[in-house]
Design an enzyme around this catalytic site. Structure first.
Site, PDB file in Angstrom:
ATOM      1  N   SER A  69       0.968  -1.016  -0.010  1.00 16.63           N
ATOM      2  CA  SER A  69      -0.045  -0.042   0.068  1.00 16.63           C
ATOM      3  C   SER A  69       1.005   1.229  -0.104  1.00 16.63           C
ATOM      4  O   SER A  69       1.924   1.188   0.385  1.00 16.63           O
ATOM      5  CB  SER A  69      -1.007   0.026   1.208  1.00 16.63           C
TER       6      SER A  69
HETATM    7  N1  SAH Z   1      -0.800  -4.870   3.967  1.00 14.27           N
HETATM    8  C1  SAH Z   1      -0.377  -5.336   2.810  1.00 14.27           C
HETATM    9  C2  SAH Z   1      -0.969  -4.838   1.423  1.00 14.27           C
HETATM   10  C3  SAH Z   1      -1.169  -6.158   0.777  1.00 14.27           C
HETATM   11  S1  SAH Z   1      -2.369  -5.924  -0.459  1.00 14.27           S
HETATM   12  C4  SAH Z   1       1.066  -4.564   2.817  1.00 14.27           C
HETATM   13  O1  SAH Z   1       1.464  -3.839   3.720  1.00 14.27           O
HETATM   14  O2  SAH Z   1       1.971  -4.835   1.868  1.00 14.27           O
HETATM   15  C5  SAH Z   1      -3.787  -6.904   0.160  1.00 14.27           C
HETATM   16  C6  SAH Z   1      -3.173  -8.320   0.060  1.00 14.27           C
HETATM   17  O3  SAH Z   1      -4.531  -8.898   0.676  1.00 14.27           O
HETATM   18  C7  SAH Z   1      -2.749  -9.171  -0.836  1.00 14.27           C
HETATM   19  O4  SAH Z   1      -1.510  -9.715  -0.598  1.00 14.27           O
HETATM   20  C8  SAH Z   1      -3.838 -10.235  -1.162  1.00 14.27           C
HETATM   21  O5  SAH Z   1      -3.310 -11.558  -1.499  1.00 14.27           O
HETATM   22  C9  SAH Z   1      -4.672 -10.294   0.252  1.00 14.27           C
HETATM   23  N2  SAH Z   1      -5.819 -10.896   0.054  1.00 14.27           N
HETATM   24  C10 SAH Z   1      -6.810 -10.794  -0.578  1.00 14.27           C
HETATM   25  N3  SAH Z   1      -8.123 -11.477  -0.224  1.00 14.27           N
HETATM   26  C11 SAH Z   1      -7.812 -11.940   0.918  1.00 14.27           C
HETATM   27  C12 SAH Z   1      -8.570 -12.650   1.623  1.00 14.27           C
HETATM   28  N4  SAH Z   1      -9.746 -13.177   1.462  1.00 14.27           N
HETATM   29  N5  SAH Z   1      -7.898 -13.264   2.928  1.00 14.27           N
HETATM   30  C13 SAH Z   1      -6.305 -12.927   2.951  1.00 14.27           C
HETATM   31  N6  SAH Z   1      -5.702 -12.168   2.322  1.00 14.27           N
HETATM   32  C14 SAH Z   1      -6.493 -11.617   1.107  1.00 14.27           C
END
Ligand code: SAH
Length: 224
Positions: A69
């Site tokens: 993000s």
């Molecule tokens: N918080 C992260 C941002 C990651 S982007 C950071 O600091 O880098 C969002 C993430 O959510 C992705 O890695 C994606 O695989 C995950 N995601 C999407 N749907 C999900 C679900 N149902 N359960 C767990 N993770 C999920």
């Protein structure tokens, strides 16, 4: 006790300082959040080829079609999570994150709360994040490869839940895993029209408050 960072050295320290000043200029007021983000080496959470851009205020790819993000969004969500619900309620101690991704948001949180639980559906991303937590000596982050829409019932209830992928509506299972004074911060909506919402328990029950527009990757079902 909250976590602390080990061995990140001074690499990127000046670029990080500039980013913190920028976040401050763009309205981030909570000094606890700014202090934590000053300590977390964001360049270690992305591919080396992109490391020179680590301290720009922008989202970056982390593989598997996912992104780390934008720093401003991380700061804003963390600030929203820590903001007092009521003067008598202490800051959150146990926090659940849905969407570990690179692990950056979890690392920032780990410096601010006692225990972070983080759930990621893509195992390969989770492995990378775990490696970073170890490398930085963060001992208060527990991880799980699962569909985070179901929360982490074994460790519920949580003081706060942060969802870092966008769903069409807030997950009832997640609200059910919050303490009565709990807070949930999540992007809600379709691809290009998402709103960051903060849910808190009011006299009329759980109610959302809008914190502005954001862009996140989608919350998807199942594990990968
Ligand atoms: N918080 C992260 C941002 C990651 S982007 C950071 O600091 O880098 C969002 C993430 O959510 C992705 O890695 C994606 O695989 C995950 N995601 C999407 N749907 C999900 C679900 N149902 N359960 C767990 N993770 C999920």
């Amino acid at each position: 006790m909250n976590g602390s960072i080990q061995g990140s050295g001074m690499t990127g320290q000046r670029a990080r300082e500039r980013l913190i000043e920028r976040l401050r200029g763009e309205g981030i007021r909570d000094e606890r959040v700014l202090t934590a983000m000053r300590q977390v080496p964001r360049h270690l959470f992305i591919d080396e080829a992109l490391a020179s851009r680590a301290y720009e205020d922008t989202a970056l790819p982390i593989g598997k079609s996912q992104t780390i993000s934008q720093p401003w969004v991380v700061a804003r969500m963390t600030e929203a999570l820590l903001a007092p619900v009521h003067p008598a309620i202490p800051p959150p101690r146990r926090v659940l994150e849905i969407g570990t991704g690179s692990g950056y948001q979890a690392a920032v949180l780990s410096l601010l709360v006692e225990q972070v639980y983080t759930v990621e559906r893509i195992d390969e991303l989770l492995r990378g994040a775990r490696k970073r937590f170890r490398q930085l000596g963060l001992k208060n982050v527990a991880t799980r490869n699962a569909d985070g829409r179901l929360g982490w019932p074994e460790h519920a209830p949580f003081d706060a839940i942060i969802v870092t992928a966008a769903g069409a509506a807030v997950e009832i299972d997640l609200l059910a895993q919050l303490e009565p004074h709990g807070v949930l911060v999540a992007p809600i909506g379709e691809k290009d029209t998402q709103v960051l919402q903060r849910w808190r328990n009011t006299e009329e029950g759980w109610a959302p408050e809008s914190l502005g527009n954001v862009v996140f990757v989608p919350l998807l079902p199942g594990v990968a």
